[in-house]
Design a protein around this motif. Structure first.
Motif, PDB file in Angstrom:
ATOM      1  N   SER A 130      -9.396  21.603 -37.973  1.00  0.00           N
ATOM      2  CA  SER A 130      -9.354  20.665 -39.090  1.00  0.00           C
ATOM      3  C   SER A 130      -9.132  21.410 -40.397  1.00  0.00           C
ATOM      4  N   SER A 131      -8.532  20.743 -41.375  1.00  0.00           N
ATOM      5  CA  SER A 131      -8.375  21.336 -42.701  1.00  0.00           C
ATOM      6  C   SER A 131      -9.634  21.131 -43.541  1.00  0.00           C
ATOM      7  N   LEU A 132     -10.630  20.499 -42.968  1.00  0.00           N
ATOM      8  CA  LEU A 132     -11.870  20.274 -43.704  1.00  0.00           C
ATOM      9  C   LEU A 132     -12.778  21.475 -43.557  1.00  0.00           C
ATOM     10  N   LYS A 147     -10.135  39.088 -58.273  1.00  0.00           N
ATOM     11  CA  LYS A 147     -10.923  38.997 -57.044  1.00  0.00           C
ATOM     12  C   LYS A 147     -11.874  37.823 -57.202  1.00  0.00           C
ATOM     13  N   ILE A 148     -11.874  36.911 -56.250  1.00  0.00           N
ATOM     14  CA  ILE A 148     -12.731  35.728 -56.295  1.00  0.00           C
ATOM     15  C   ILE A 148     -14.185  36.142 -56.038  1.00  0.00           C
ATOM     16  N   THR A 149     -15.076  35.743 -56.959  1.00  0.00           N
ATOM     17  CA  THR A 149     -16.485  36.112 -56.831  1.00  0.00           C
ATOM     18  C   THR A 149     -17.374  34.938 -56.428  1.00  0.00           C
ATOM     19  N   ALA A 150     -16.913  33.714 -56.684  1.00  0.00           N
ATOM     20  CA  ALA A 150     -17.703  32.526 -56.337  1.00  0.00           C
ATOM     21  C   ALA A 150     -16.783  31.321 -56.273  1.00  0.00           C
ATOM     22  N   ILE A 151     -17.153  30.359 -55.433  1.00  0.00           N
ATOM     23  CA  ILE A 151     -16.385  29.120 -55.316  1.00  0.00           C
ATOM     24  C   ILE A 151     -17.332  27.940 -55.480  1.00  0.00           C
ATOM     25  N   GLY A 152     -16.993  27.071 -56.430  1.00  0.00           N
ATOM     26  CA  GLY A 152     -17.770  25.863 -56.661  1.00  0.00           C
ATOM     27  C   GLY A 152     -17.058  24.660 -56.065  1.00  0.00           C
ATOM     28  N   ARG A 177     -15.875  18.737 -46.541  1.00  0.00           N
ATOM     29  CA  ARG A 177     -15.088  18.872 -47.768  1.00  0.00           C
ATOM     30  C   ARG A 177     -13.765  19.546 -47.456  1.00  0.00           C
ATOM     31  N   LEU A 178     -12.750  19.258 -48.274  1.00  0.00           N
ATOM     32  CA  LEU A 178     -11.471  19.918 -48.101  1.00  0.00           C
ATOM     33  C   LEU A 178     -11.624  21.402 -48.388  1.00  0.00           C
ATOM     34  N   SER A 179     -10.957  22.226 -47.599  1.00  0.00           N
ATOM     35  CA  SER A 179     -11.042  23.661 -47.808  1.00  0.00           C
ATOM     36  C   SER A 179     -10.315  24.051 -49.096  1.00  0.00           C
ATOM     37  N   LYS A 180     -10.722  25.152 -49.682  1.00  0.00           N
ATOM     38  CA  LYS A 180     -10.156  25.632 -50.946  1.00  0.00           C
ATOM     39  C   LYS A 180      -8.996  26.586 -50.658  1.00  0.00           C
ATOM     40  N   PRO A 181      -8.061  26.740 -51.619  1.00  0.00           N
ATOM     41  CA  PRO A 181      -6.917  27.637 -51.428  1.00  0.00           C
ATOM     42  C   PRO A 181      -7.263  29.109 -51.659  1.00  0.00           C
TER      43      PRO A 181
END
Length: 79
Positions: free
Chosen positions: A6-8, A62-67, A13-17
């Motif tokens: 699934s893409s969820l 560099k990604i450090t956190a995802i909200g 929730r929808l996955s992030k890019p």
């Protein structure tokens, strides 16, 4: 069929890019208005707050956190 992919993401929730720890090339197109030194870039429509990003910067972050509706990143290199 329980084996379908699934893409969820978690909790439906929808996955992030982007993913935490991964690096991406971005351009700072806006400044954050909250009085911080953050610049704002977007990856596939997702807002990325970049610590110390300056308007017009073309950088690797560099990604450090995802909200829920944004991600936070730090600068790896400036180009």
């Amino acid at each position: 069929d329980t084996h379908r992919v699934s893409s969820l993401g978690t909790h439906g929730r929808l996955s992030k890019p982007v993913e935490v720890g991964n690096e991406y090339d971005v351009e700072i197109n806006e400044r954050r208005k909250s009085g911080t030194n953050d610049g704002i870039a977007k990856i596939q429509g997702l807002v990325i707050f970049v610590k110390d990003g300056k308007l017009g910067d073309k950088i690797r972050v560099k990604i450090t956190a995802i909200g829920e509706r944004y991600a936070k990143a730090e600068i790896v290199t400036r180009t």
